[in-house]
Structures are given as structure tokens and as C-alpha cells.
Write a protein that holds these residues in place. Structure first.
Motif, PDB file in Angstrom:
ATOM      1  N   ARG A 485       0.908  -1.001  -0.088  1.00 36.30           N
ATOM      2  CA  ARG A 485       0.199  -0.740   0.275  1.00 36.30           C
ATOM      3  C   ARG A 485       1.017   1.184  -0.138  1.00 36.30           C
ATOM      4  O   ARG A 485       0.444   2.333  -0.318  1.00 36.30           O
ATOM      5  CB  ARG A 485      -0.678   0.002   1.192  1.00 36.30           C
ATOM      6  CG  ARG A 485      -2.096   1.062   0.989  1.00 36.30           C
ATOM      7  CD  ARG A 485      -3.142   0.331   0.212  1.00 36.30           C
ATOM      8  NE  ARG A 485      -4.477   1.221   0.303  1.00 36.30           N
ATOM      9  CZ  ARG A 485      -5.046   1.091  -0.375  1.00 36.30           C
ATOM     10  NH1 ARG A 485      -5.208   0.070  -1.166  1.00 36.30           N
ATOM     11  NH2 ARG A 485      -6.724   1.784   0.062  1.00 36.30           N
ATOM     12  N   ALA A 486       1.601   1.161   0.660  1.00 42.01           N
ATOM     13  CA  ALA A 486       2.628   2.270   0.838  1.00 42.01           C
ATOM     14  C   ALA A 486       3.115   2.516  -0.439  1.00 42.01           C
ATOM     15  O   ALA A 486       3.636   4.052  -0.788  1.00 42.01           O
ATOM     16  CB  ALA A 486       3.689   2.229   2.022  1.00 42.01           C
ATOM     17  N   LEU A 487       3.571   1.841  -1.314  1.00 38.84           N
ATOM     18  CA  LEU A 487       4.565   1.707  -2.521  1.00 38.84           C
ATOM     19  C   LEU A 487       3.201   2.680  -3.272  1.00 38.84           C
ATOM     20  O   LEU A 487       3.750   3.366  -4.145  1.00 38.84           O
ATOM     21  CB  LEU A 487       4.620   0.400  -2.858  1.00 38.84           C
ATOM     22  CG  LEU A 487       6.727  -0.502  -2.452  1.00 38.84           C
ATOM     23  CD1 LEU A 487       5.932  -1.586  -3.022  1.00 38.84           C
ATOM     24  CD2 LEU A 487       7.497   1.434  -3.939  1.00 38.84           C
ATOM     25  N   GLU A 488       1.928   1.489  -3.829  1.00 42.85           N
ATOM     26  CA  GLU A 488       0.887   2.411  -3.683  1.00 42.85           C
ATOM     27  C   GLU A 488       0.438   4.219  -3.444  1.00 42.85           C
ATOM     28  O   GLU A 488       0.491   4.484  -4.741  1.00 42.85           O
ATOM     29  CB  GLU A 488      -0.513   1.508  -4.079  1.00 42.85           C
ATOM     30  CG  GLU A 488      -0.760   0.367  -4.637  1.00 42.85           C
ATOM     31  CD  GLU A 488      -1.780  -0.610  -4.365  1.00 42.85           C
ATOM     32  OE1 GLU A 488      -1.522  -1.656  -4.725  1.00 42.85           O
ATOM     33  OE2 GLU A 488      -3.484   0.440  -3.406  1.00 42.85           O
ATOM     34  N   VAL A 489       0.370   4.208  -2.916  1.00 46.09           N
ATOM     35  CA  VAL A 489       0.001   5.712  -2.448  1.00 46.09           C
ATOM     36  C   VAL A 489       1.293   6.330  -2.363  1.00 46.09           C
ATOM     37  O   VAL A 489       1.393   7.999  -2.117  1.00 46.09           O
ATOM     38  CB  VAL A 489      -0.479   6.222  -1.441  1.00 46.09           C
ATOM     39  CG1 VAL A 489      -1.395   5.447  -0.629  1.00 46.09           C
ATOM     40  CG2 VAL A 489       0.144   5.253  -0.021  1.00 46.09           C
ATOM     41  N   GLY A 490       2.619   6.321  -3.007  1.00 43.25           N
ATOM     42  CA  GLY A 490       3.642   6.401  -3.045  1.00 43.25           C
ATOM     43  C   GLY A 490       4.275   6.961  -2.003  1.00 43.25           C
ATOM     44  O   GLY A 490       5.603   8.296  -1.763  1.00 43.25           O
ATOM     45  N   PRO A 494      10.131   2.733  -4.513  1.00 39.96           N
ATOM     46  CA  PRO A 494      10.015   1.009  -5.374  1.00 39.96           C
ATOM     47  C   PRO A 494      11.577   0.703  -4.896  1.00 39.96           C
ATOM     48  O   PRO A 494      11.829   0.041  -4.588  1.00 39.96           O
ATOM     49  CB  PRO A 494       9.829   1.611  -6.486  1.00 39.96           C
ATOM     50  CG  PRO A 494       8.496   2.566  -6.873  1.00 39.96           C
ATOM     51  CD  PRO A 494       9.641   3.760  -5.823  1.00 39.96           C
ATOM     52  N   GLU A 495      12.103   2.590  -5.233  1.00 41.39           N
ATOM     53  CA  GLU A 495      13.959   1.660  -4.879  1.00 41.39           C
ATOM     54  C   GLU A 495      14.116   1.450  -3.988  1.00 41.39           C
ATOM     55  O   GLU A 495      15.406   0.472  -3.120  1.00 41.39           O
ATOM     56  CB  GLU A 495      14.854   2.106  -5.611  1.00 41.39           C
ATOM     57  CG  GLU A 495      14.719   3.875  -5.167  1.00 41.39           C
ATOM     58  CD  GLU A 495      13.934   5.140  -6.325  1.00 41.39           C
ATOM     59  OE1 GLU A 495      13.088   4.222  -6.205  1.00 41.39           O
ATOM     60  OE2 GLU A 495      14.128   5.544  -6.083  1.00 41.39           O
ATOM     61  N   ARG A 496      13.285   1.626  -3.096  1.00 43.80           N
ATOM     62  CA  ARG A 496      13.621   1.557  -1.456  1.00 43.80           C
ATOM     63  C   ARG A 496      13.003   0.275  -0.232  1.00 43.80           C
ATOM     64  O   ARG A 496      13.422  -0.109   0.314  1.00 43.80           O
ATOM     65  CB  ARG A 496      13.845   2.923   0.009  1.00 43.80           C
ATOM     66  CG  ARG A 496      14.369   3.803  -0.465  1.00 43.80           C
ATOM     67  CD  ARG A 496      14.190   5.532   0.440  1.00 43.80           C
ATOM     68  NE  ARG A 496      14.704   4.426   1.639  1.00 43.80           N
ATOM     69  CZ  ARG A 496      13.435   4.447   3.231  1.00 43.80           C
ATOM     70  NH1 ARG A 496      12.931   5.450   2.516  1.00 43.80           N
ATOM     71  NH2 ARG A 496      13.784   4.136   4.102  1.00 43.80           N
TER      72      ARG A 496
END
Lengths: 573, 117
Positions: A485-490, A494-496
Motif C-alpha cells: 500500500r505504501a508503494l501504491e500511494v507513493g 520502489p527502489e527502497r
């Protein structure tokens, strides 16, 4: 002539006595004033009588001396023959008909079967139509200019019904669609104004044929506006009553607390929405505006939580609607000052409801003073939180028990106690929405069907602080889910994503607007609850939050609130 | 008198029936427009009371259908619709009377009388 009179009277039949009086008096004055006798045109007579009949109905309230009018009616019989004789001799002179028409308050016209306005009308008519000269015009054209499309089509149908002899006049008159119609016209200054017009119709029957229709038009804007205001104030009363019913179960002290909290939170919302900041904001400042929205969201969410704690459904729903407005704005591409108008309006609406609540509370105080207040046993915050947990669980089809042995917040200063309360409200909501499973799922996992929320003081708390733990035996935090979810909402680049450990991942749940729920409901999904907790405990009180979780087994939050901590707003109270 | 009462509410159907029924009357009821047309095929009502908003087929369509089949039927529209254009449309399509819900028994009786006159 006698025949014609009878027919005309018959045509207006259902209007009854009142109109007969109007007709009589008008005819009477016409006969008197005309003095010089000439030859009457039959049609004109019928028309005049028709006009008088209709006008009688409208004039009635204006007739001051009721008795005199009735007397005149009594005298009508004997004077009838004489009158008819004189009328037969009557010369039709424009000047005189003008006198009659101008003395009538309504606005009269006669239309023929192709809807042409045949006869003259009082000079106030143009005022009603706001169209200047209306002579030699077709009523259809007037309608077309005045009415919105759908109503115009209906009006056109209606005119044809008026001339359709196969339709009973009574039925046709009953469905008059123009008895109160909103029209938008151009004022003298060129600006559009809204008026309400009332049209009334009567058939004129000559030789058993509907030859013409008598039309009156009146500007009833004032009446209509008054009526609407009246209705609005009645609605207001109903709302107050519903509000009253909704707060009867709440203890006066708790209600005071809610009013104070909501007032304060709304003041903060007001601050955050300061119009001047927004009107000058340029597109580059959108990010700043969004931050403000998060502040608003947190405040409103807290009101919602407190409302649900006290089961003040009205305010819970209201806050929910407010939240939705904020969220809609938040996800809009660009933000400008105007976008915040809807929030400002919602805010003032909310405020007026809180004011209503306050005034009801004052009224209630007198009544409730005589009602015995139940003896307090233990911490009422615990009681309230347990009740909230049970209520939310029930809504979600879950079962829960709150175990709060040893937890007691009564000794806390009231400001700090409010912080604890706000935190507990959000924790309970969060646990039940995300942590606690349904009884069947729990059973399948080898757990008891009834979940447990464990609330207890921390033994190793620093001196002069208030420290407690809140733990549920639900499914625990799902780090993978949070990561995704954290990836989805920015929140997470992604690299971290691969480098970040689970404990850091868990901290994302405190970010504003972060939620793992796919759908929002009154109980979850806005992602504001945990953010409120962080604001309250860390940002405002200088406290600490600890988090410990085991997938499938439990999720535990620990809190340490330093003694001196007191949010500014609570201290000011 | 043969009468047909069309309304999607059972409560309203019974209320209407109670008010208008006289000895020797034959009364049928229907819960929507389609059912009303089916009844009218065999029943030939002299008087019809017709609701406007109903499932399957609305009252406006139904009253046209009934009049096509039974041109002598007299139709009273009884509707809660405050939408004036719809009332005009009902009369245009052949309704003989119009009564707004909620109605009093007196008002209904009066309208029924008026249909027959």
C-alpha cells in the motif's frame, strides 16, 4: 342577452356565491358609471361578465365591506331586469373598460382558440411578464419566453386541454400546472431575476362551444417566498426535535464535553481553511493546500470518533459527510481558493448544528437536573470505550470483550484525559476494522470466537507520566500489505521497498490518509485514525508511541504521556 | 357498477375499495399496469382508479391501454405525484379525473361521483 348571461354564469359554475357577488358589484358599477346607454356587443358582455366572475374570486379579499356586498347581491334580483336593459344599451368604449380592468388587482386577458391574446388587459400585466408590450401576441410565445423547456411543453399541452370540450373543465382546472410557476426574467438592469407567477384559467362558453379562455396572471413572488421561508423554519424545528431525541440518552456532562471539543475542533478547521490564504494561492502551492486538508480531515475525524463514542448518530453522519467532501478535494488534480467554498459552507452548517446542540443542552439542563445521576463506579472512560467497542463489533459482525482491569484515567488532568479518550476511540475503531477477525475466521485459526482488547497501565512508566498499553488479539499487522500500500500511494519509493525493515514499514500506518482498507465506511478506511493518534500523543503532547505486533496473534500499542503535556486548546478551556 | 382499482400498495387498494364499494358493485384490483390490462381484457370495468408510479408498467401507459381496450371506461388517476407535468399528461392521455394522495374518503367519493355524472 338573458341567455348569454346564464350561460356565462354556468360556465363559471363551481366558483359559487363569492364570485356572483364580485360579478354583481362589477356589473353594477359598470352600469352606473357608463350612464350613457348604447348598444352592447354580445360577445363583449359575456366576456366582461366572465372577467367579472373570475375577478370576483380574486377581488374577494379586497372587498372591505362584506355585508354591503351581500346586500348588493340581495338587491340583484330586483335590479336584474333593469340592469340587463341598460347593459343592452351599453356602448363599448375603450376608456370605460379600462376603468374596470385597471381597478382589478389581478391581470386579465382573453385568449382565442389559437391562443391569441384578444382583449386588452390591465397595464400591470407587462410588469408581470417583464416583457414590455404584450398586445396582439400569442400566449404560447409569452410562455415560450418565460418558461423552461419542459414546463413550456406542459403549458402548451395544457392550453389545448383548456379548449378541448371532451375534457371536463373541473378536471382540467384541477391539474393546472401554472398555478405557481418559477420564471426567470431579465430585470431593468439586465440582470436575471426569479419571479413566481400564478396563472388561472376559466373557459368562456358561447353557444355550447369553448370560444375563448379567460386568463389571469399574477405575480405571487412575495407569497411564495414567504411560504418557503415558513416551510424552511418548520424543517428547522423538525431537525431540532430529531437532534433532541438523539441526545436524550447522553449524560449532560458528556454532552458538554462533546460540544466543547467540537467547537474547538471546528475552530481549528476554520483556521486551516482561512480564505485569504487560499484565494491568493497559485497552482504551485497545491501541496501546501493539501497539507491543510489533512489537518481538516484529522479534526473532523476526531469529532466523528467522539460522536460515535456518545452514540450521537446525527453528528457522526455529519462528520462523515464532511470528511467525504474533504477527501474529494484531496484527490482532485489542482486546488484553488474556490474549491474550498464547499468546505466553508459545510463548516458553517456543522457549526450551526453544534450551536443547536448547545442551546438544546441548556434547555435540557433544567429537566435533567431532577433526574438522578447514576453513581459512578470505576472509570467511565472504560465503560464508554467498552460500549463503543461492542457497538462497532456488532456492526461489523464481530465479537469483542474489553479487559481494562487496573486502567484508571480518573486522576488525570482533564486535558490529558481528553487525549487518552481521543486515542482510545481511534484505537478501538482501528482494532475492530483491521485487527479483529470475524468469529468464524478466529475459530478456524484456533482462537476463541470472542476477541479480547486488553487495556492496562504500564508498570515501568517514568515518574509523573501516564503510560498504558492497548492490545488486541487479532491478526496483527501485515507488513507485506502495508509495504504494498505504501508503494501504491507513493509513501515508499520502489527502489527502497526491499531495504526497509518491517519496523519502519509499520510506522507508515501513522501517515495521514494511509489505509489498507479498499473501501471506506463509517468505521474505517479513511486512514485518519492512526494519524490522529500520532498528532495527539507525539505532536501535541510530546509523548511516545510504541508498536509491537505478531502476525496472526496480536497487535499492541504502548503510550507514554508526560505529565506536563496539555494540548493548547484544552488548556485554554 | 364494475370497478377496477389499480395501485401497487395493498394498503391503498384496500382503502380505496372500502371507500368506493357499494352493494351490488363488482370490484377487482390489480397491483401493476400489466396485471390491470390483463384484468381489463375479461372484466370490462366502468370505473378505474389508477396509480401513476407502479412497477412493470406505469399508470400513464396503462390508462392508455385500458382506454384502447375499453373506450367507455372512466378513469380516475389517484397519485402521490406532485409533478405537475405528469398530471397534465394524464388528462391529455384520457384520464377523466385526478386526485392527489393522500386523500380523504369524502374526496374520493366525490371524485367517483363526478366521474359518473
Amino acid at each position: 342577452m338573458n341567455d348569454m348571461l346564464r350561460k356565462a354564469t354556468f360556465a363559471a359554475g363551481p366558483l359559487g356565491g363569492v364570485i356572483a357577488i364580485g360579478a354583481a358589484s362589477l356589473l353594477w358599477s359598470l352600469a352606473r358609471s357608463s350612464g350613457n346607454a348604447g348598444t352592447a356587443l354580445l360577445g363583449f358582455c359575456v366576456e366582461l361578465i366572465g372577467l367579472a366572475l373570475l375577478a370576483g374570486g380574486m377581488l374577494w379579499p379586497a372587498i372591505n365591506d362584506h355585508r354591503a356586498a351581500v346586500k348588493r347581491l340581495d338587491g340583484l334580483e330586483s335590479e336584474n331586469a333593469q340592469l340587463v336593459a341598460r347593459t343592452q344599451e351599453l356602448q363599448v368604449e375603450r376608456r370605460e373598460s379600462d376603468v374596470v380592468l385597471n381597478s382589478v388587482r389581478g391581470h386579465l386577458m382573453v385568449i382565442d382558440s389559437s391562443y391569441f391574446i384578444q382583449r386588452r388587459y390591465s397595464n400591470e400585466l407587462e410588469e408581470v411578464f417583464h416583457q414590455g408590450e404584450a398586445g396582439n401576441e400569442n400566449l404560447i410565445n409569452v410562455f415560450q419566453r418565460l418558461l423552461p423547456d419542459r414546463m413550456f411543453k406542459t403549458a402548451r399541452d395544457y392550453l389545448s386541454l383548456l379548449f378541448d370540450a371532451s375534457k371536463k373543465e373541473r378536471t382540467v382546472l384541477k391539474v393546472n400546472p401554472l398555478d405557481e410557476v418559477e420564471v426567470n426574467v431579465q430585470g431593468l438592469d439586465g440582470l436575471p431575476i426569479t419571479r413566481f407567477l400564478q396563472f388561472n384559467f376559466r373557459r368562456i362558453i358561447e353557444n355550447d362551444v369553448i370560444s375563448r379562455v379567460l386568463v389571469t396572471a399574477e405575480d405571487v413572488t412575495e407569497n411564495t417566498t414567504l411560504e418557503r421561508q415558513l416551510r424552511e423554519s418548520e424543517n428547522q424545528k423538525v431537525r431540532q426535535f430529531e437532534l433532541l431525541i438523539g441526545i436524550l440518552h447522553v449524560e449532560p456532562r458528556a454532552l458538554d464535553g462533546f460540544v466543547a471539543l467540537a467547537t474547538e475542533e471546528l475552530a481549528r478547521v476554520d483556521e486551516a481553511l482561512k480564505a485569504s490564504d487560499f484565494s491568493s494561492a497559485t497552482s504551485g502551492q497545491t501541496a501546501l493546500l493539501r497539507q491543510r486538508l489533512d489537518v481538516v480531515l484529522g479534526r473532523v475525524h476526531n469529532i466523528k470518533g467522539n460522536a460515535s463514542l456518545l452514540r450521537l448518530e446525527h453528528f457522526e453522519v455529519k462528520a462523515q459527510e464532511f470528511e467525504q467532501k474533504v477527501i474529494d478535494l484531496k484527490y482532485r488534480g489542482s486546488l484553488g481558493g474556490d474549491d474550498f467554498m464547499s468546505l466553508v459552507l459545510a463548516l458553517s452548517d456543522f457549526r450551526s448544528d453544534i450551536d443547536n446542540l448547545q442551546s438544546l443542552r441548556v434547555k435540557l439542563a433544567g429537566i435533567q437536573r431532577n433526574v438522578e445521576i447514576r453513581e459512578e463506579v470505576g472509570d467511565d472512560l472504560v465503560t464508554d470505550v467498552s460500549a463503543l467497542a461492542t457497538a462497532i463489533a456488532k456492526k461489523l459482525g464481530k465479537e469483542v470483550r474489553v479487559d481494562a482491569d487496573g486502567f484508571d484515567s480518573r486522576a488525570l488532568p482533564s486535558a490529558q484525559r481528553l487525549v487518552v479518550k481521543d486515542v482510545l476511540i481511534q484505537l478501538v475503531r482501528n482494532s475492530l476494522a483491521h485487527g479483529v477477525e470475524t468469529p468464524d475466521v478466529r475459530e478456524a485459526a484456533g482462537k476463541p470466537r470472542v476477541a479480547t482488547i486488553d487495556l492496562h497501565p504500564l508498570a515501568d512508566a517514568p515518574p509523573h507520566s501516564f503510560a498504558f498499553s492497548f492490545r488486541d488479539d487479532g491478526r496483527g499487522l501485515d507488513a507485506e500489505n502495508i509495504r504494498r500500500r505504501a508503494l501504491e500511494v507513493g509513501l515508499l519509493a520502489p527502489e527502497r521497498a526491499k531495504q526497509v525493515g518491517d519496523s519502519e514499514i509499520a510506522s507508515f500506518i501513522f501517515a495521514p490518509g494511509f489505509s489498507t482498507a479498499d473501501q471506506t465506511s463509517v468505521d474505517s478506511g479513511r486512514g485518519m485514525g492512526m494519524n490522529i493518534i500520532k498528532q495527539r500523543v507525539v505532536d501535541e503532547s510530546g509523548g511516545e508511541i510504541g508498536l509491537n505486533s505478531e502476525v496472526g496473534n496480536f497487535c499492541e500499542f504502548t503510550f507514554v504521556l508526560p505529565a506536563a503535556s496539555a494540548p493548547a486548546y484544552a488548556a485554554a478551556r | 357498477m364494475r370497478m377496477l382499482v389499480v395501485d401497487d400498495s395493498d394498503l391503498i387498494r384496500r382503502a380505496i375499495r372500502r371507500t368506493i364499494e357499494k352493494p351490488n358493485d363488482e370490484i377487482r384490483t390489480a397491483g401493476d399496469g400489466v396485471e390491470a390490462l390483463r384484468v381489463a381484457e375479461t372484466f370490462d370495468p366502468q370505473i378505474v382508479t389508477m396509480d401513476i408510479s407502479m412497477p412493470q408498467m406505469d399508470g400513464l401507459t396503462c390508462l392508455e391501454g385500458i382506454l384502447k381496450m375499453r373506450p367507455k371506461a372512466r378513469i380516475l388517476v389517484i397519485s402521490a405525484l406532485r409533478d405537475k407535468p405528469t398530471a397534465v399528461e394524464a388528462v391529455k392521455r384520457g384520464a377523466h379525473g385526478f386526485l392527489l394522495k393522500p386523500f380523504t374518503p369524502e374526496a374520493l367519493s366525490f371524485e367517483i361521483e363526478d366521474l359518473i355524472v
